[in-house]
Enzyme design. Structure first.
Site, PDB file in Angstrom:
ATOM      1  N   HIS A  57       0.679   5.130   1.061  1.00  0.00           N
ATOM      2  CA  HIS A  57      -0.073   6.169   1.771  1.00  0.00           C
ATOM      3  C   HIS A  57       0.077   7.457   0.960  1.00  0.00           C
ATOM      4  O   HIS A  57       1.200   7.849   0.648  1.00  0.00           O
ATOM      5  CB  HIS A  57       0.511   6.438   3.159  1.00  0.00           C
TER       6      HIS A  57
ATOM      7  N   HIS B  64       0.852  -1.186   0.000  1.00  0.00           N
ATOM      8  CA  HIS B  64       0.000   0.000   0.000  1.00  0.00           C
ATOM      9  C   HIS B  64       0.885   1.233   0.000  1.00  0.00           C
ATOM     10  O   HIS B  64       1.927   1.265   0.637  1.00  0.00           O
ATOM     11  CB  HIS B  64      -0.950   0.030   1.203  1.00  0.00           C
TER      12      HIS B  64
HETATM   13  P1  AMP Z   1       1.479   0.436   7.470  1.00  0.00           P
HETATM   14  O1  AMP Z   1       2.019   0.695   8.837  1.00  0.00           O
HETATM   15  O2  AMP Z   1       2.219   1.195   6.404  1.00  0.00           O
HETATM   16  O3  AMP Z   1       1.365  -1.037   7.161  1.00  0.00           O
HETATM   17  O4  AMP Z   1       0.043   1.081   7.444  1.00  0.00           O
HETATM   18  C1  AMP Z   1      -1.146   0.358   7.557  1.00  0.00           C
HETATM   19  C2  AMP Z   1      -2.266   1.354   7.516  1.00  0.00           C
HETATM   20  O5  AMP Z   1      -3.472   0.658   7.326  1.00  0.00           O
HETATM   21  C3  AMP Z   1      -2.424   2.192   8.776  1.00  0.00           C
HETATM   22  O6  AMP Z   1      -2.315   3.580   8.445  1.00  0.00           O
HETATM   23  C4  AMP Z   1      -3.823   1.836   9.281  1.00  0.00           C
HETATM   24  O7  AMP Z   1      -4.502   2.916   9.852  1.00  0.00           O
HETATM   25  C5  AMP Z   1      -4.478   1.355   8.009  1.00  0.00           C
HETATM   26  N1  AMP Z   1      -5.600   0.427   8.176  1.00  0.00           N
HETATM   27  C6  AMP Z   1      -5.619  -0.695   8.923  1.00  0.00           C
HETATM   28  N2  AMP Z   1      -6.815  -1.309   8.808  1.00  0.00           N
HETATM   29  C7  AMP Z   1      -7.547  -0.564   7.961  1.00  0.00           C
HETATM   30  C8  AMP Z   1      -8.867  -0.660   7.423  1.00  0.00           C
HETATM   31  N3  AMP Z   1      -9.687  -1.678   7.759  1.00  0.00           N
HETATM   32  N4  AMP Z   1      -9.302   0.298   6.576  1.00  0.00           N
HETATM   33  C9  AMP Z   1      -8.489   1.329   6.253  1.00  0.00           C
HETATM   34  N5  AMP Z   1      -7.243   1.479   6.704  1.00  0.00           N
HETATM   35  C10 AMP Z   1      -6.770   0.552   7.554  1.00  0.00           C
END
Ligand code: AMP
Length: 122
Positions: A108, A106
């Protein structure tokens, strides 16, 4: 490097429709949705629909069509959200040292305010 994909990660469940998401954009190979815990006024996650653990996995193993679609999906989100002029930040965390929480690629996309410097000093 060969990566092992975890089919039970939360973004895999979103892609299978098992849990809801706040969709911003869906294309043939990509999905963009609002982060559930936004860190800025704009905080959108863009994921490929394919099973890629991180950007290295994706860039090494995805098809040209997937890479093109994903790259353009990111641009479309920036256009839709109007952040290109004032600026934005893209972050893609990977692995332990990158402190990656969800093991599905993903990016951001953050914006809507001055985001400060990129990293805190260690
Ligand atoms: P990372 O630390 O780069 O893996 O970021 C994971 C991101 O996913 C975090 O910013 C979380 O807030 C986001 N996240 C986790 N679960 C969900 C969800 N169900 N819907 C949207 N975002 C999510």
């Amino acid at each position: 490097m060969a990566y092992t994909y975890d089919n039970e990660n939360i973004f895999a469940k979103i892609l299978r429709g098992e849990i809801p998401n706040d969709t911003v954009l869906e294309t043939e190979h990509s999905l963009a949705f609002n982060d559930i815990r936004p860190q800025a006024p704009l905080h959108v996650l863009v994921i490929p629909k394919g099973k890629y653990v991180n950007y290295d996995d994706f860039a090494s193993n995805a098809s040209d069509a997937e890479i093109l679609d994903y790259t353009r999906a990111i641009s479309k989100v920036c256009a839709m959200k109007g952040v290109a002029a004032d600026g934005f930040r893209m972050i893609s965390n990977a692995g332990r040292d990158g402190v990656q929480e969800v093991p599905h690629l993903h990016v951001h996309i953050l914006g809507g305010r001055d985001l400060g410097r990129m990293l805190n000093p260690a």
